[in-house]
Design a protein around this motif. Sequence first.
Motif, PDB file in Angstrom:
ATOM      1  N   GLY A 392       0.975  -1.112  -0.015  1.00  0.00           N
ATOM      2  CA  GLY A 392      -0.018   0.068   0.062  1.00  0.00           C
ATOM      3  C   GLY A 392       0.768   1.246  -0.011  1.00  0.00           C
ATOM      4  N   ILE A 393       1.852   1.323  -0.606  1.00  0.00           N
ATOM      5  CA  ILE A 393       2.807   2.316  -0.791  1.00  0.00           C
ATOM      6  C   ILE A 393       2.571   3.118  -2.394  1.00  0.00           C
ATOM      7  CG2 ILE A 393       5.036   3.215  -0.861  1.00  0.00           C
ATOM      8  CD1 ILE A 393       5.813   0.393   0.745  1.00  0.00           C
ATOM      9  N   LEU A 394       2.474   4.349  -2.175  1.00  0.00           N
ATOM     10  CA  LEU A 394       1.941   5.197  -3.377  1.00  0.00           C
ATOM     11  C   LEU A 394       3.213   5.357  -4.096  1.00  0.00           C
ATOM     12  CD1 LEU A 394      -0.573   7.943  -2.328  1.00  0.00           C
ATOM     13  CD2 LEU A 394      -1.024   5.670  -3.469  1.00  0.00           C
ATOM     14  N   VAL A 395       3.595   5.289  -5.475  1.00  0.00           N
ATOM     15  CA  VAL A 395       4.670   5.507  -6.142  1.00  0.00           C
ATOM     16  C   VAL A 395       4.771   6.690  -6.946  1.00  0.00           C
ATOM     17  CG1 VAL A 395       6.303   4.453  -7.781  1.00  0.00           C
ATOM     18  CG2 VAL A 395       5.292   2.953  -6.077  1.00  0.00           C
ATOM     19  N   TRP A 396       5.623   7.753  -6.800  1.00  0.00           N
ATOM     20  CA  TRP A 396       5.873   8.690  -7.712  1.00  0.00           C
ATOM     21  C   TRP A 396       7.080   8.127  -8.562  1.00  0.00           C
ATOM     22  CZ3 TRP A 396       5.231  14.589  -6.869  1.00  0.00           C
ATOM     23  CH2 TRP A 396       6.062  15.251  -7.753  1.00  0.00           C
ATOM     24  N   GLN A 397       6.718   8.165  -9.993  1.00  0.00           N
ATOM     25  CA  GLN A 397       7.906   7.564 -10.927  1.00  0.00           C
ATOM     26  C   GLN A 397       8.295   8.845 -11.828  1.00  0.00           C
ATOM     27  OE1 GLN A 397       9.175   4.186 -11.298  1.00  0.00           O
ATOM     28  NE2 GLN A 397      10.513   5.687 -12.594  1.00  0.00           N
ATOM     29  N   ASP A 398       9.804   9.011 -11.465  1.00  0.00           N
ATOM     30  CA  ASP A 398      10.291   9.953 -12.462  1.00  0.00           C
ATOM     31  C   ASP A 398      10.836   9.071 -13.653  1.00  0.00           C
ATOM     32  OD1 ASP A 398      10.289  11.879 -10.546  1.00  0.00           O
ATOM     33  OD2 ASP A 398      12.367  12.239 -10.324  1.00  0.00           O
ATOM     34  N   PHE A 399      10.814   9.644 -14.943  1.00  0.00           N
ATOM     35  CA  PHE A 399      11.327   9.432 -16.050  1.00  0.00           C
ATOM     36  C   PHE A 399      12.818   9.524 -15.927  1.00  0.00           C
ATOM     37  CE2 PHE A 399       7.267   9.553 -17.833  1.00  0.00           C
ATOM     38  CZ  PHE A 399       7.111   8.447 -18.590  1.00  0.00           C
ATOM     39  N   LEU A 400      13.707   8.890 -16.637  1.00  0.00           N
ATOM     40  CA  LEU A 400      15.024   8.867 -16.364  1.00  0.00           C
ATOM     41  C   LEU A 400      16.282   9.860 -16.982  1.00  0.00           C
ATOM     42  CD1 LEU A 400      15.398   5.068 -16.085  1.00  0.00           C
ATOM     43  CD2 LEU A 400      14.638   6.606 -14.511  1.00  0.00           C
ATOM     44  N   PHE A 401      15.766  11.329 -16.120  1.00  0.00           N
ATOM     45  CA  PHE A 401      16.601  12.352 -16.519  1.00  0.00           C
ATOM     46  C   PHE A 401      16.904  12.971 -15.559  1.00  0.00           C
ATOM     47  CE2 PHE A 401      13.815  11.048 -20.143  1.00  0.00           C
ATOM     48  CZ  PHE A 401      14.587  11.189 -21.213  1.00  0.00           C
ATOM     49  N   GLY A 402      18.052  13.337 -15.028  1.00  0.00           N
ATOM     50  CA  GLY A 402      18.441  14.132 -13.830  1.00  0.00           C
ATOM     51  C   GLY A 402      19.437  15.149 -13.997  1.00  0.00           C
ATOM     52  N   CYS A 403      19.294  16.292 -13.682  1.00  0.00           N
ATOM     53  CA  CYS A 403      20.260  17.268 -13.207  1.00  0.00           C
ATOM     54  C   CYS A 403      20.949  17.665 -14.334  1.00  0.00           C
ATOM     55  CB  CYS A 403      21.063  16.788 -11.943  1.00  0.00           C
ATOM     56  SG  CYS A 403      20.138  16.874 -10.380  1.00  0.00           S
ATOM     57  N   GLY A 404      20.361  17.736 -15.749  1.00  0.00           N
ATOM     58  CA  GLY A 404      21.225  18.015 -17.002  1.00  0.00           C
ATOM     59  C   GLY A 404      20.498  18.803 -18.015  1.00  0.00           C
ATOM     60  N   ASN A 405      21.167  19.297 -19.051  1.00  0.00           N
ATOM     61  CA  ASN A 405      20.544  19.927 -20.200  1.00  0.00           C
ATOM     62  C   ASN A 405      20.770  18.736 -21.206  1.00  0.00           C
ATOM     63  OD1 ASN A 405      19.283  21.963 -21.932  1.00  0.00           O
ATOM     64  ND2 ASN A 405      21.511  22.428 -22.772  1.00  0.00           N
ATOM     65  N   TYR A 406      19.611  17.885 -21.468  1.00  0.00           N
ATOM     66  CA  TYR A 406      19.845  16.641 -22.258  1.00  0.00           C
ATOM     67  C   TYR A 406      19.612  17.122 -23.752  1.00  0.00           C
ATOM     68  CZ  TYR A 406      19.932  13.673 -18.173  1.00  0.00           C
ATOM     69  OH  TYR A 406      20.126  13.040 -17.139  1.00  0.00           O
ATOM     70  N   PRO A 407      20.393  16.184 -24.602  1.00  0.00           N
ATOM     71  CA  PRO A 407      20.509  16.741 -25.858  1.00  0.00           C
ATOM     72  C   PRO A 407      19.048  15.949 -26.695  1.00  0.00           C
ATOM     73  CG  PRO A 407      21.936  14.794 -25.537  1.00  0.00           C
ATOM     74  CD  PRO A 407      21.663  15.454 -24.265  1.00  0.00           C
ATOM     75  N   ALA A 408      18.723  16.718 -27.739  1.00  0.00           N
ATOM     76  CA  ALA A 408      17.613  15.883 -28.147  1.00  0.00           C
ATOM     77  C   ALA A 408      17.777  15.630 -29.603  1.00  0.00           C
ATOM     78  CB  ALA A 408      16.298  16.963 -28.137  1.00  0.00           C
ATOM     79  N   PHE A 409      18.930  14.951 -30.143  1.00  0.00           N
ATOM     80  CA  PHE A 409      19.401  14.407 -31.578  1.00  0.00           C
ATOM     81  C   PHE A 409      18.358  13.358 -31.910  1.00  0.00           C
ATOM     82  CE2 PHE A 409      23.550  14.585 -29.474  1.00  0.00           C
ATOM     83  CZ  PHE A 409      23.537  16.203 -29.439  1.00  0.00           C
ATOM     84  N   PRO A 410      17.949  13.320 -33.212  1.00  0.00           N
ATOM     85  CA  PRO A 410      16.764  12.473 -33.508  1.00  0.00           C
ATOM     86  C   PRO A 410      17.275  11.073 -32.962  1.00  0.00           C
ATOM     87  CG  PRO A 410      17.543  13.733 -35.588  1.00  0.00           C
ATOM     88  CD  PRO A 410      18.499  14.236 -34.374  1.00  0.00           C
ATOM     89  N   GLU A 411      18.396  10.409 -33.047  1.00  0.00           N
ATOM     90  CA  GLU A 411      18.385   8.962 -32.696  1.00  0.00           C
ATOM     91  C   GLU A 411      18.369   8.936 -31.113  1.00  0.00           C
ATOM     92  OE1 GLU A 411      22.674  11.110 -32.935  1.00  0.00           O
ATOM     93  OE2 GLU A 411      20.664  11.099 -34.048  1.00  0.00           O
ATOM     94  N   ILE A 412      18.643  10.064 -30.333  1.00  0.00           N
ATOM     95  CA  ILE A 412      18.114   9.894 -28.918  1.00  0.00           C
ATOM     96  C   ILE A 412      16.790  10.040 -28.647  1.00  0.00           C
ATOM     97  CG2 ILE A 412      18.269  11.455 -26.657  1.00  0.00           C
ATOM     98  CD1 ILE A 412      21.367  11.707 -27.230  1.00  0.00           C
ATOM     99  N   LEU A 413      15.999  10.940 -29.515  1.00  0.00           N
ATOM    100  CA  LEU A 413      14.624  10.954 -29.160  1.00  0.00           C
ATOM    101  C   LEU A 413      13.883   9.610 -29.316  1.00  0.00           C
ATOM    102  CD1 LEU A 413      13.714  14.480 -30.897  1.00  0.00           C
ATOM    103  CD2 LEU A 413      14.234  13.816 -28.445  1.00  0.00           C
ATOM    104  N   GLU A 414      14.467   8.933 -30.579  1.00  0.00           N
ATOM    105  CA  GLU A 414      13.893   7.512 -31.055  1.00  0.00           C
ATOM    106  C   GLU A 414      14.173   6.631 -29.792  1.00  0.00           C
ATOM    107  OE1 GLU A 414      11.499   5.162 -32.861  1.00  0.00           O
ATOM    108  OE2 GLU A 414      11.868   7.222 -33.482  1.00  0.00           O
ATOM    109  N   SER A 415      15.240   6.678 -29.261  1.00  0.00           N
ATOM    110  CA  SER A 415      15.754   5.785 -28.233  1.00  0.00           C
ATOM    111  C   SER A 415      14.930   5.985 -26.930  1.00  0.00           C
ATOM    112  CB  SER A 415      17.084   5.968 -27.907  1.00  0.00           C
ATOM    113  OG  SER A 415      17.410   4.898 -27.249  1.00  0.00           O
TER     114      SER A 415
END
Length: 862
Positions: A392-415
């Motif tokens: 009975g534990i509620l879960v807050w789930q982050d997507f896996l990005f943390g403390c950064g300015n992530y790139p958004a190249f087409p191959e990364i977006l697809e992945s």
Amino acid sequence: MATHTERIVTGLRSDWTFKEKNSSDDWLETAQFPTNIHLDLIKHNKIPDPFFEKNELLVGWVAEKHWTYRTVFPSPANALKAGKTHILAFDGLDTYATVFLNGKEILKSDNMFISHRIDVSSHLSSDGGQNELLIHFEPALERAKQIRDAHPEHFWQCWNGDSARLAVRKAQYHFGWDWGGVYITCGPWRDIRLEEYSARLSDLVASTALTDDNKQATVTVKAHVDSPTDAGIAKAAKVILSLVSDSDVAVESTATIEAEGFSTAIFTIDSPDLWWPHGYGEQKLYTVTAKLVGPDGNVVDTISKRTGIRRAEVVQEKDKHGKSFYFRINGVDIYCGGSDWIPADNFTPRVTEEKYRHWLELMVHGNQTMIRVWGGGIFEEDVFYDLCDELGILVWQDFLFGCGNYPAFPEILESVKIESRQNVIRLRHHPSIVIYAGNNEDYQLQESYGLTYDYEDKNPDNWLKTDFPARYIYEKILPEIVAEDGNGVFYHPGSPWGDGKKTSDKTVGDMHQWNVWHGTQEKYQIFEHLGGRFNSEFGMEGFPHIQTIDSFLSPGSSERYQQSSTVDFHNKADGHERRIATYLVENFRTVEDFEGFIHLSQLVQSEALAYGYRGWRRQWGDSRRCGGALVWQLDDCWPGISWAIVDYYLRKKPAYYTIARALRSLGVGIQREHWDWSVTHARPLPKTKWETWITSSKLQAMKVKLEVRFISIATGKDVATPLVAESIDVVANGTTDKVFTGEIDNVSTEPHVLSATLWVDGKVVARDVDWPQPLKYHSFGGRGLKVKFDLPDRAPEGKKRDAQGKITITVEKPLKGLVWEERTGVRVSDSAIDVVPGEEVVVDVFGLLKGEQELSWRFLGM
């Protein structure tokens, strides 16, 4: 008509070996499976214990090498028979991996979080023959740096670790964080198996709609049939879909296979068994099952999942404080006190189901309702979420990005699309998951570096052209995936985030409050004034148990003191020496002995978090001003000094108990107004106001008794007549505020504590003690402490850990911070206790028998 046999799954967990690629070394047996390279090298003494002393510096070379894993397995009987599909399924490869089967390359992978299914029907050896499976792993940091260097147009900036980490889809904490070392792993970190079938059930999902009165549920169950070698099965087969409650009430439906392989059944359930967070009701679950029956009547495949019926909402409504942010489950408002979670080990394959259970049971024992899976780690193992459902534990789930300015190249977006969709689909049947957040602190970093973020610009194509292109991920890709496949779970663009306003805005969304410890280093006594609508991160460091520190020091080590190089090495927080020293010297008399210093650092952590939790829980009753508080952090990934409230070896710090008391279903608070002694040069206020309040998460109003006493620190005598209210009406699920208020004359009255005690039906259910601040101004000698152990002669058969005794505590003068020195196999129900004269405090103790060494203790000024 062909006969369709049941799907056969063969786990490939045995006979794995490894070595450095292209070396002449012998193949060595792996430590376990799944595994990673550090665990395997430890097994063969090729590297020392990475967590011992400064061995992190001695194992860095591991991440610079190429490694190969190998196993051999037989082909199934009739492996080459027509109509059969053979799939090699890889649940997780860490990270840059090339896979060969019998010498032929079958897969390249560059994302740790993606699973793969490869049709190897044409690559297997003939019936019963042996097959060689090889997996080559390349150095992740080297590849990441190549990507970074190839894209100088991107602004590569992050907090913690090498900025190249932003280029690789790998657990970001592997590159080092301010609570853990640099251990860049590789290897087959999740299961690998061989599947053989002519048709299979590839997915099963149950979507729930619950009426507002909770009296009827509609459950839509959908299964997907995959028949790659025999499209005709879809025309003649059927799917039996069933739903069975924990109370064995079953409903079943037979469905045809529709277009694109889907089968659907809709179940209407009157008076459904609901899933609740612990403390609010039971955690009733349903088992959803699909059976695929072939044209010949044989069961071809079966798939089952456990799910729950519940309605989860995030309530965001305009009010007098701005815009609310809190959780409502099945129509009931839930105050979400809890913790943030990091991976429980740098080498996650060795975190067992038993260890997960121990960690999550701590949440329940500590009255914590929500756990936030932080975005710099991993999507956790299935068992983690299964246990959250069960407990009975509620879960807050982050997507896996943390403390950064992530790139958004087409191959990364697809992945990222593949990674995110796969994991949302994997997790969508869990009733415990109630929110997804797009990232951890990436919007804060955007603010810090002045990167472009025009909230009013709603054109996603424009976002990709800015120096903050990852907005495209957080505000387009991820919300679309959650909307399509998230089974109705709420999506939040980031943590913290609030409608595009500054992440420090207290009126909207969630916030990370780090101006205690980090930032402006405010006094922790004003934590309650620093919070927002939902405080999803805040914290204070505290040293772990002395046994945990001894675990990474040599016996008799000259480094066994609080400022040693090795101890400092195990604290990765920037400026931790001055920050710990600041909060210690501001609040406590310093000590030189190591154990005493550890105790003081733990009291600082305990006191700081008490002010945060106590004040923010009180605000729940003020138009839901604060919807929850999640401490950074519950756990550690190695034996370090950090903000964790329970250390790597599951040894609880005093703050764990402080939080548990603040989050009781019925609690009491008493506090005098803050006076900043350092600004006024220790000149006291002539008069100080104080207030009491009662907090309740119970869903019915009730009557309680409250007593407030005023007790001299020096003599233990009452300095004023106690205040008693015999019958107070306590509001349900809120705060009964300012039950008693008053004023202290600091000129004529000696320093004293304010003690509040709450009774229900003649039994003490909660206590709180307020001390004049800072504690360093008071003497704590000669407290007249008496401790009596009443222990059982023997334990229940085979269950020593359940043997229950009690400890009775009395004092002659007010005592601060009584902490038990817990040890493995022995636990207590409460610790870090303040005790006042005239009261008898009883603590339950488990796993301790008469005649065994009793627990030792320590208190402030001992």
